[in-house]
Structures are given as structure tokens and as C-alpha cells.
Design a protein around this motif. Sequence first.
Motif: not given
Length: 126
Positions: A39, A44-46, A48, A98, A116, A118
Amino acid sequence: QVSLVESGGDLVQPGVSLRLSCTVSGFTFANYPMSWYRQFPGKKREERELVAAIANTGSIYEYAESVKGRFTISRDNVNNALYLEMNSLKPEDTAVYYCNAGQEGGGRYYPMAGYWGQGTQVIVSS
């Protein structure tokens, strides 16, 4: 309880190497395809990006084009560990990395929600 713990991230200069590790528990590691995602700062997380994915047998699904020839994914099914060897690091590799456990479908890797870690921070800067 599912647990994935990444380690090995660091602040390094361009051109050096790093080895990331991911140790897991709470599920049968040897049965699952695994992957590394990253990331980028401000994303954002989505958003990645899939860096590399490996089948439970050790065969490789894919590498991101940007890391081909520089990064190597591997796994140790005896010790429940996933690795990412990163060579010739560039500033654009700066990201949080990740590990993820996933599933295979049609020869491709699909991440599983809830599997997932951290993350571990990699910063490449001179």
C-alpha cells in the motif's frame, strides 16, 4: 484465531536489499496460496497492489511488472513462513507491505478477507 505477522521492513538507501518475513498461525498454512501486497503512501486499503503471489506448492502465480527480476517470493511450509526477497530497491518501492492468504481461481490468486497482517513499513530513500 488467524494471525499473520510481517517483519523485516526498514529505512534503506536505494539499491540495497531487504528480506521481508510473514509468520502465520491459526490456519493450515500449507493448504493456502499466499501473497504479498503493498500500500503506497496516501493510498487507500482497497488500492493495495499485488506484489507477488505463490501457490501452496511453491509455484508462482505472478509478480507485479514493476518488481519482476528484483523481488522473489518464497515459502516454507514446515515453518509456516512466507518471504519476500527484495533486491535493487527503488524509492518507488516505498510502501507498507502486507502478507495475505488467499484462494486460487482459474489459475489466478484472489485475496481472502480477514487473512491480512498488520503490515511492515519499507522506506527507500537516500
